[in-house]
Write an enzyme that holds these catalytic residues in place. Structure first.
Site, short mmCIF file in Angstrom:
data_model
loop_
_atom_site.label_atom_id
_atom_site.label_comp_id
_atom_site.label_asym_id
_atom_site.label_seq_id
_atom_site.Cartn_x
_atom_site.Cartn_y
_atom_site.Cartn_z
N LYS A 24 46.50 46.32 34.61
CA LYS A 24 45.91 47.03 35.76
C LYS A 24 45.83 46.09 36.97
O LYS A 24 46.19 46.48 38.08
CB LYS A 24 44.51 47.52 35.35
CG LYS A 24 43.80 48.33 36.39
CD LYS A 24 42.87 49.34 35.75
CE LYS A 24 41.55 48.75 35.31
NZ LYS A 24 40.59 48.63 36.41
N ARG A 29 48.10 44.85 42.38
CA ARG A 29 48.65 43.85 43.30
C ARG A 29 50.09 44.17 43.67
O ARG A 29 50.54 43.92 44.79
CB ARG A 29 48.51 42.46 42.67
CG ARG A 29 47.05 41.95 42.71
CD ARG A 29 46.81 40.83 41.72
NE ARG A 29 45.48 40.25 41.82
CZ ARG A 29 44.36 40.79 41.33
NH1 ARG A 29 44.40 41.95 40.69
NH2 ARG A 29 43.20 40.17 41.47
N ARG A 122 28.86 50.66 44.10
CA ARG A 122 29.06 49.25 43.72
C ARG A 122 29.04 48.34 44.96
O ARG A 122 29.44 48.74 46.04
CB ARG A 122 30.38 49.11 42.94
CG ARG A 122 30.30 49.81 41.59
CD ARG A 122 31.60 49.72 40.84
NE ARG A 122 31.95 48.34 40.50
CZ ARG A 122 33.12 47.98 40.00
NH1 ARG A 122 34.06 48.89 39.80
NH2 ARG A 122 33.35 46.72 39.72
N SER A 167 34.97 35.45 41.10
CA SER A 167 35.51 36.82 41.11
C SER A 167 36.90 36.83 41.71
O SER A 167 37.11 36.41 42.85
CB SER A 167 34.56 37.71 41.93
OG SER A 167 35.27 38.82 42.43
N GLN A 169 38.43 39.42 42.54
CA GLN A 169 38.48 40.43 43.60
C GLN A 169 38.08 39.81 44.93
O GLN A 169 38.72 40.05 45.96
CB GLN A 169 37.59 41.61 43.24
CG GLN A 169 38.08 42.33 41.99
CD GLN A 169 37.26 43.55 41.64
OE1 GLN A 169 36.22 43.81 42.26
NE2 GLN A 169 37.69 44.29 40.65
N ASP A 316 35.83 41.66 31.35
CA ASP A 316 36.20 43.05 31.06
C ASP A 316 36.21 43.35 29.56
O ASP A 316 36.25 44.51 29.16
CB ASP A 316 37.59 43.36 31.63
CG ASP A 316 37.55 43.45 33.15
OD1 ASP A 316 36.45 43.57 33.72
OD2 ASP A 316 38.64 43.41 33.77
N LYS A 343 29.71 46.34 37.24
CA LYS A 343 31.05 46.83 36.89
C LYS A 343 31.07 48.36 37.00
O LYS A 343 30.21 48.93 37.65
CB LYS A 343 31.44 46.34 35.50
CG LYS A 343 31.68 44.83 35.45
CD LYS A 343 32.86 44.44 36.31
CE LYS A 343 33.02 42.94 36.42
NZ LYS A 343 34.06 42.57 37.39
N ARG A 347 26.98 47.44 32.67
CA ARG A 347 27.46 47.30 31.28
C ARG A 347 26.47 46.59 30.37
O ARG A 347 26.66 46.58 29.15
CB ARG A 347 28.82 46.60 31.25
CG ARG A 347 29.92 47.52 31.73
CD ARG A 347 31.30 46.91 31.59
NE ARG A 347 32.30 47.85 32.05
CZ ARG A 347 33.49 47.51 32.51
NH1 ARG A 347 33.85 46.23 32.56
NH2 ARG A 347 34.35 48.44 32.92
N ARG A 388 35.72 51.42 29.88
CA ARG A 388 35.65 50.40 28.83
C ARG A 388 34.53 50.69 27.83
O ARG A 388 34.62 50.31 26.65
CB ARG A 388 35.51 49.00 29.43
CG ARG A 388 36.71 48.65 30.29
CD ARG A 388 37.02 47.19 30.40
NE ARG A 388 37.96 46.98 31.50
CZ ARG A 388 39.27 47.15 31.42
NH1 ARG A 388 39.84 47.51 30.28
NH2 ARG A 388 40.04 46.94 32.47
C1 S3P Z 1 39.86 42.24 38.59
C2 S3P Z 1 38.91 41.28 38.56
C3 S3P Z 1 37.66 41.39 37.79
C4 S3P Z 1 37.75 42.49 36.74
C5 S3P Z 1 38.36 43.73 37.27
C6 S3P Z 1 39.76 43.48 37.79
C7 S3P Z 1 41.05 42.03 39.44
O1 S3P Z 1 36.60 41.68 38.68
O2 S3P Z 1 36.46 42.77 36.23
O3 S3P Z 1 38.45 44.72 36.24
O4 S3P Z 1 42.06 42.74 39.26
O5 S3P Z 1 41.00 41.14 40.30
P1 S3P Z 1 35.84 40.48 39.44
O6 S3P Z 1 36.88 39.58 39.90
O7 S3P Z 1 35.09 41.07 40.58
O8 S3P Z 1 34.92 39.90 38.41
#
Ligand code: S3P
Length: 428
Positions: A24, A29, A122, A167, A169, A316, A343, A347, A388
């Site tokens: 995913k 990306r 979120r 993170s 993200q 995750d 999340k 969770r 999940r």
């Molecule tokens: C992800 C980063 C993770 C993960 C998410 C996907 C990504 O989150 O929990 O399911 O694709 O960069 P965080 O980086 O915010 O922890």
């Protein structure tokens, strides 16, 4: 609301999976990074789940031409990203929203990012605050913390940012902004979070380098990047449900083919191994990422474990790991995991509530939980819209039978999950 009944397993199994959902994180990306090239990107095994299809559709709204052929998606970027005539819907995907926020902050135009009711609750200030500090114009409810986010893209300044959350993200949003800044930027986190962004952008010709002092240095783009030519590997987070299944059902084995062996993604397998499962890793190639097969076999009753380090590498997988902990000998502990609370659901609460309904004793902490291993009992478990949680308790059902409520969310990341599960037990 879709509900599914999972029957207790009758026979041990040997599952050889070539059809675990594609990764995913990498698929999101692919949709976004192909916009940074001036030629078509060719992506095999793009994840056709709701989350990543939302990212692909946003790429289209920004002007990309998307052609889906048998097993391949071709994304032709526009010569200049266009201002979309409608809002951009990220669905359930935090990755979609946060990474697009970074990308669009530097693009001329007005963009509104929204999502489903879960995503709209979120926290987004983790990306909007550092992006605003470098000149991004972003607004949203609670002073930019909650979507819908309104972005007026424009000029961005270079930065030096030390994140207090590990993170991928946040890191990726800031790297995408840095590519559009005026001078080189620097980003740092305590534990290297999943590094697909760095690997893929580097493969496309961007300068995104990890320095010896632990800072990631990103140079602004001076020309379009090379297109992506990639086969998306299987997603270790999706594969992990069937890894846990093999580890808890006596005499069973799961083999997951063509999965990423990126060290930032397979920590949960290492934990399962420490708990007693037998696991082997076979690397077959290395394109952007090491890729190969993982084989997981039952090797007797699992032992309890304490997990308090490298949390970002298994964030995750903790819900699925909680099922292994629930049937292990002794008391397992998870700490330093307060990110679990933000999340797709909280969770910590959802895992604890569901384990309690299955008769498992737990203690809740602000940043984790303790699980006292025991015998799972048949229960009715609601996913609270979290894919999940739904899939973890479907796997628990192999040992005790389970009535799962609200399973539509599984479509976000693993549309064929029940097809695979139905090879090892009966579903109703
Ligand atoms: C992800 C980063 C993770 C993960 C998410 C996907 C990504 O989150 O929990 O399911 O694709 O960069 P965080 O980086 O915010 O922890």
């Amino acid at each position: 609301m879709r509900n599914v009944t999972i029957s207790k397993y009758k026979n041990s199994f040997k599952l050889e999976c070539s059809d675990i959902a594609s990764d995913k994180s990498i698929s999101h990306r692919c949709a976004m990074f192909s916009l940074l090239s001036d030629r078509p990107s060719k992506i095999k095994n793009f994840l056709l789940g709701e989350d990543t299809l939302a990212s692909l559709s946003i790429a289209q709204q920004l002007g990309a031409k998307v052609v889906k052929k048998e097993g391949e998606v071709e994304i032709t970027p526009p010569s200049k990203l266009t201002e979309p005539s409608n809002i951009l819907d990220c669905g359930n995907a935090g990755t979609g929203m946060r990474l697009y926020a970074g990308l669009l902050s530097g693009i001329d135009g007005s963009f509104i990012l929204t999502g489903d009711k879960y995503l709209r609750s979120r926290p987004m200030s983790r990306v909007t605050t550092p992006l605003r500090a470098i000149g991004a114009k972003i607004d949203g409810r609670e002073d930019g913390n909650l979507a819908p986010l309104a972005i007026r893209g424009g000029r961005l300044e270079s930065f030096r940012y030390h994140s207090n959350i590990d993170s991928a993200q946040i890191k990726s949003a800031l790297i995408l902004a840095a590519l559009q800044a005026d001078k080189p930027s620097y980003y740092r986190e305590e534990l290297l979070s999943r590094d697909h962004t760095e690997r893929m952008l580097r493969g496309m010709g961007a300068v995104v380098e990890m320095q010896e002092d632990g800072w990631i240095r990103v140079e602004p783009l001076v020309k379009p990047l090379k297109p992506l030519e990639i086969t998306v590997p299987a997603d270790p987070s999706s594969g992990f449900f069937f890894a846990v299944a093999a580890a808890i059902v006596p005499n069973s084995t799961t083999i997951i083919k063509n999965i990423t062996l990126n060290p930032t993604r397979i920590e949960a397998y290492k934990i399962l191994e420490k708990m007693g499962a037998s696991i082997t890793y076979t690397q077959k190639e290395n394109i952007y990422e090491p890729i190969g097969d993982i084989e997981i076999s039952y090797s007797g009753k699992l032992n309890a474990i304490t997990v308090e380090n490298n949390i970002a590498w298994l964030i995750d997988e903790l819900p699925a790991l909680s099922i292994a902990m629930a049937v292990a000998n002794g008391k397992s502990i998870v700490r330093n995991a307060k990110e679990l609370r933000v999340k797709e659901s909280d969770r910590i609460s959802t895992v604890i509530e569901a384990l309690k309904s299955c008769g498992i004793e737990t203690i809740e902490y602000e940043d984790g939980y303790e699980i006292i291993g025991g015998e799972l009992q048949k229960a009715v478990v609601n996913s609270y819209g979290d894919h999940r949680i739904a899939m973890s308790f479907a796997i628990a059902g192999l040992l005790c039978g389970m009535r799962l409520e609200d399973t539509e969310c599984i479509e976000t990341s693993f549309p064929n999950f029940f097809d695979i599960l139905s090879q090892i037990t009966q579903l109703g």
